[in-house]
Scaffold this motif. Structure first.
Motif, mmCIF file in Angstrom:
data_model
loop_
_atom_site.group_PDB
_atom_site.id
_atom_site.type_symbol
_atom_site.label_atom_id
_atom_site.label_comp_id
_atom_site.label_asym_id
_atom_site.label_seq_id
_atom_site.Cartn_x
_atom_site.Cartn_y
_atom_site.Cartn_z
ATOM 1 N N ARG A 157 47.984 32.497 52.135
ATOM 2 C CA ARG A 157 49.401 32.275 52.433
ATOM 3 C C ARG A 157 49.766 32.627 53.871
ATOM 4 N NH1 ARG A 157 52.771 31.059 48.169
ATOM 5 N NH2 ARG A 157 51.525 30.384 46.407
ATOM 6 N N GLY A 158 48.785 33.031 54.666
ATOM 7 C CA GLY A 158 49.065 33.284 56.069
ATOM 8 C C GLY A 158 49.151 34.753 56.395
ATOM 9 N N GLY A 159 49.844 35.068 57.476
ATOM 10 C CA GLY A 159 49.948 36.437 57.967
ATOM 11 C C GLY A 159 50.299 36.419 59.438
ATOM 12 N N LEU A 160 49.648 37.264 60.202
ATOM 13 C CA LEU A 160 49.975 37.414 61.617
ATOM 14 C C LEU A 160 49.625 36.161 62.413
ATOM 15 C CD1 LEU A 160 48.675 41.065 62.124
ATOM 16 C CD2 LEU A 160 51.035 40.322 61.835
ATOM 17 N N LEU A 161 50.590 35.681 63.183
ATOM 18 C CA LEU A 161 50.383 34.496 64.009
ATOM 19 C C LEU A 161 49.280 34.721 65.036
ATOM 20 C CD1 LEU A 161 51.262 31.679 65.050
ATOM 21 C CD2 LEU A 161 52.981 32.851 66.438
ATOM 22 N N SER A 162 49.267 35.882 65.658
ATOM 23 C CA SER A 162 48.250 36.176 66.673
ATOM 24 C C SER A 162 46.854 36.123 66.083
ATOM 25 C CB SER A 162 48.505 37.550 67.287
ATOM 26 O OG SER A 162 48.463 38.569 66.291
ATOM 27 N N GLN A 163 46.735 36.491 64.810
ATOM 28 C CA GLN A 163 45.431 36.455 64.159
ATOM 29 C C GLN A 163 44.986 35.029 63.869
ATOM 30 O OE1 GLN A 163 43.062 38.910 63.109
ATOM 31 N NE2 GLN A 163 44.147 39.958 64.760
ATOM 32 N N ALA A 164 45.926 34.143 63.594
ATOM 33 C CA ALA A 164 45.564 32.739 63.407
ATOM 34 C C ALA A 164 44.944 32.189 64.681
ATOM 35 C CB ALA A 164 46.801 31.926 63.026
ATOM 36 N N VAL A 165 45.542 32.513 65.816
ATOM 37 C CA VAL A 165 45.002 32.058 67.097
ATOM 38 C C VAL A 165 43.624 32.661 67.325
ATOM 39 C CG1 VAL A 165 45.355 32.047 69.597
ATOM 40 C CG2 VAL A 165 47.309 31.753 68.053
ATOM 41 N N ALA A 166 43.468 33.959 67.019
ATOM 42 C CA ALA A 166 42.185 34.634 67.233
ATOM 43 C C ALA A 166 41.087 34.081 66.331
ATOM 44 C CB ALA A 166 42.344 36.139 67.010
ATOM 45 N N VAL A 167 41.434 33.736 65.097
ATOM 46 C CA VAL A 167 40.440 33.176 64.177
ATOM 47 C C VAL A 167 39.996 31.800 64.652
ATOM 48 C CG1 VAL A 167 40.141 32.234 61.849
ATOM 49 C CG2 VAL A 167 41.098 34.522 62.161
ATOM 50 N N ALA A 168 40.935 30.961 65.058
ATOM 51 C CA ALA A 168 40.562 29.650 65.604
ATOM 52 C C ALA A 168 39.710 29.821 66.855
ATOM 53 C CB ALA A 168 41.822 28.844 65.915
ATOM 54 N N ASP A 169 40.045 30.812 67.650
ATOM 55 C CA ASP A 169 39.320 31.086 68.899
ATOM 56 C C ASP A 169 37.856 31.424 68.633
ATOM 57 O OD1 ASP A 169 38.812 31.503 71.534
ATOM 58 O OD2 ASP A 169 40.038 33.291 71.755
ATOM 59 N N ILE A 212 23.841 27.789 53.772
ATOM 60 C CA ILE A 212 25.186 27.565 54.311
ATOM 61 C C ILE A 212 25.944 28.878 54.224
ATOM 62 C CG2 ILE A 212 27.389 26.359 53.988
ATOM 63 C CD1 ILE A 212 25.800 23.999 52.857
ATOM 64 N N LEU A 213 26.648 29.248 55.278
ATOM 65 C CA LEU A 213 27.429 30.473 55.292
ATOM 66 C C LEU A 213 28.849 30.152 54.812
ATOM 67 C CD1 LEU A 213 27.739 33.484 56.045
ATOM 68 C CD2 LEU A 213 28.429 32.722 58.339
ATOM 69 N N TYR A 214 29.235 30.764 53.699
ATOM 70 C CA TYR A 214 30.580 30.598 53.155
ATOM 71 C C TYR A 214 31.403 31.833 53.511
ATOM 72 C CZ TYR A 214 28.684 26.769 50.334
ATOM 73 O OH TYR A 214 28.074 25.603 49.916
ATOM 74 N N VAL A 215 32.465 31.625 54.273
ATOM 75 C CA VAL A 215 33.337 32.724 54.695
ATOM 76 C C VAL A 215 34.725 32.492 54.121
ATOM 77 C CG1 VAL A 215 34.317 33.991 56.637
ATOM 78 C CG2 VAL A 215 32.048 32.939 56.852
ATOM 79 N N ARG A 216 35.176 33.451 53.343
ATOM 80 C CA ARG A 216 36.517 33.322 52.745
ATOM 81 C C ARG A 216 37.494 34.239 53.459
ATOM 82 N NH1 ARG A 216 39.735 31.520 49.182
ATOM 83 N NH2 ARG A 216 41.247 32.798 48.085
ATOM 84 N N LEU A 217 38.644 33.685 53.874
ATOM 85 C CA LEU A 217 39.741 34.453 54.453
ATOM 86 C C LEU A 217 40.909 34.432 53.476
ATOM 87 C CD1 LEU A 217 38.040 34.194 57.054
ATOM 88 C CD2 LEU A 217 40.158 33.758 58.291
ATOM 89 N N SER A 218 41.251 35.594 52.934
ATOM 90 C CA SER A 218 42.341 35.668 51.956
ATOM 91 C C SER A 218 43.689 35.874 52.612
ATOM 92 C CB SER A 218 42.076 36.814 50.970
ATOM 93 O OG SER A 218 41.982 38.050 51.669
ATOM 94 N N GLY A 219 43.705 36.263 53.883
ATOM 95 C CA GLY A 219 44.948 36.501 54.607
ATOM 96 C C GLY A 219 44.633 36.771 56.064
ATOM 97 N N PHE A 220 45.641 37.136 56.829
ATOM 98 C CA PHE A 220 45.477 37.423 58.249
ATOM 99 C C PHE A 220 46.106 38.775 58.549
ATOM 100 C CE2 PHE A 220 45.059 32.902 57.900
ATOM 101 C CZ PHE A 220 44.117 32.552 58.847
ATOM 102 N N SER A 221 45.265 39.820 58.527
ATOM 103 C CA SER A 221 45.738 41.166 58.846
ATOM 104 C C SER A 221 45.451 41.463 60.313
ATOM 105 C CB SER A 221 45.027 42.193 57.956
ATOM 106 O OG SER A 221 43.676 42.353 58.370
#
Length: 505
Positions: A305-317, A265-274
């Motif tokens: 705790r989040g970060g750049l809104l555009s990056q949230a969209v890109a990560v979901a994408d 299983i691939l575990y990917v951790r995102l600590s923020g959105f830079s």
């Protein structure tokens, strides 16, 4: 002629000195900050309000500085009251008349400038606080009435924040005072410091020949920061040996993506959105799938705790091929937006589990919500923080900044993230027994959180506080735990349970 005591000024001098103190409030400079600030609030803040309210709320900030002040509206005027008298008054008419936001913002600034000048003359406490604190106190009280995330950031605070960065933006390192020295506290992977072999724990002795000690973190910040492409020479001490290293400053972004493969299983951790999180995630997914198809992907957003809104969209994408990712809503036409996926599913259709906890917020909540509502991932953990408001950042003439909440994030089904947070399909915060029962129900085709998820998705802003509490109590926010990863693995290894969790509600 009466004699004067030695050293005591004449009465006329006292009056002149008092007048100099009284008139020293920079009314023009204050109005230059207040006018664009209040115009922005009136035009774009998520909640509509009146100029009169902005004046009244701001004046309540004066009572924080001097408790003898009070403000109220009487008939057609706003009054600033002292202990036993009216100190100043302004006509209400300009603050209730129709008008453009810039004109109304100027009306607010003019009224406040008059009131602040009167308060300055009447109160030693206000004068001692100073003009910057006078501004900040007014904005604090104003935003107490509007929302928890809008705020005024004084210029001095912004400068101090730059000092606290201690050069990490250009060199890929962070310095801290420890014991009797300045030492390297963190090194960013692949940054200039790491490439030069600088390690955590080394003592920083000098920068460009300027010696430094444990009391010089602010000076270190100033010396370490500089234009991209410029050089800086560090003198370091490690193991009793001194060495000199020359680094070239570049844009260094903290690492936000880490990955490991365990039990296929691939575990990917995102600590923020830079600014580069999406690129790092893309590379991690492509490299992992090139080595062999994993059974599934666990996207760990706990503590994010989040970060750049555009990056949230890109990560979901990165996990969606097309369709809508998220929406924002607000009073201003530009606040109403839809964000679409336009890429490819880099997880190649494999099962995806998103881990969340009570510290997951903002952009991380967007990703969890989008993947869940699109049926691309199962959310596991606890209720998230519920930060679903977006702020505009406006620079001000005095070097300060104003953050104004102007839109809310809503899920594809229409419910607001703010206050509610994201509910998981499988709850881990109620203990091992409840978790085991939830897994057993999913294996049997039953959704343990189905009813509450359906109730959440039917919610619309503004949501009653009682409803928020009831929904969040179904899986109370908690800090991430090892059970989260175990639950994710169980879902990926049990296709029927994963399929049931994916379909709810």
């Amino acid at each position: 002629m009466a004699a004067l005591l030695a050293g005591a000024p004449a009465a006329s001098t006292l009056a002149q000195d008092q007048m100099a103190i009284s008139s020293s409030v920079p009314a023009g400079a204050l109005e230059a900050v207040l006018a664009p600030s209040h115009a922005l609030i009136l035009e774009r803040h998520l909640e509509a309000t009146s100029p009169a309210n902005l004046v009244l709320w701001s004046l309540r900030g004066l009572s924080v500085l001097d408790t003898r002040f009070n403000a109220e509206i009487r008939q057609d005027r706003i009054l600033l009251l002292g202990e036993d008298r009216v100190l100043a008054n302004a006509a209400l008419a300009p603050l209730v008349a129709p008008g453009r936001p810039d004109a109304l913002g100027q009306a607010v600034a003019t009224a406040l400038g008059q009131f602040y000048t009167a308060a300055w003359r009447a109160s030693p406490q206000v004068r001692e606080a100073g003009a910057e604190r006078l501004l900040a106190s007014g904005f604090e009280e104003l935003f107490n009435h509007l929302d928890p995330y809008s705020r005024y950031v004084p210029a001095a605070d912004a400068r101090e924040a730059r000092q606290r960065r201690v050069g990490q933006s250009g060199l890929g390192l962070r310095v801290a005072a420890q014991r009797n020295a300045l030492v390297i506290d963190a090194v960013t992977r692949d940054g200039p410091a790491a490439q030069a072999g600088i390690r955590v724990g080394e003592q920083l002795v000098a920068v460009d020949g300027r010696r430094l000690g444990p009391r010089d973190p602010g000076l270190a910040a100033t010396l370490l920061e500089g234009p991209e492409g410029s050089e800086v020479t560090l003198t370091l001490l490690r193991g009793g040996r001194r060495r000199v290293v020359t680094l070239v400053r570049e844009l260094v972004v903290a690492e936000t993506v880490t990955a490991e493969r365990r039990n296929d299983i691939l575990y990917v951790r995102l600590s923020g959105f830079s600014a580069v999180t999406d690129r790092r995630l893309t590379q991690v997914l492509r490299d992992a799938f090139a080595e062999g198809m994993p059974n599934g992907v666990v996207l760990d957003l706990r503590g994010n705790r989040g970060g750049l809104l555009s990056q949230a969209v890109a990560v979901a994408d990165a996990f969606l091929t097309d369709g809508e990712v998220m929406r924002t809503e607000g009073r201003h036409p530009e606040a109403n937006r839809r964000y679409l996926a336009a890429g490819q599913d880099l997880a190649e259709g494999r099962p995806v589990v998103v881990l969340v906890d009570g510290r997951t917020a903002s952009s991380a909540e967007i990703v969890a919500t989008a993947l869940s509502e699109r049926g691309r991932a199962v959310v596991v953990g606890s209720a998230t923080m519920g930060k679903g408001l977006i702020q505009l950042v406006a620079p001000l003439p005095n070097g300060a900044e104003l953050l104004v909440t102007w839109s809310r994030i809503v899920a594809l089904s229409g419910w607001p993230i703010q206050g509610l947070g994201v509910l998981p399909a499988l709850c881990t915060s109620l203990g091992p027994e409840v978790l085991a029962q939830g897994l057993a129900q999913l294996r049997q085709g039953q959704a343990p959180m189905g009813r509450m998820l359906a109730r959440q998705r039917a919610a619309r802003a503004p949501v009653l506080a009682s409803e928020m509490t009831a929904l969040r109590n179904a899986c109370p926010p908690a800090e991430g735990r090892e059970d989260d990863r175990l639950a994710a693995r169980a879902l990926i290894e049990t296709p029927e349970a994963y399929a049931t969790a994916l379909r709810v509600p």
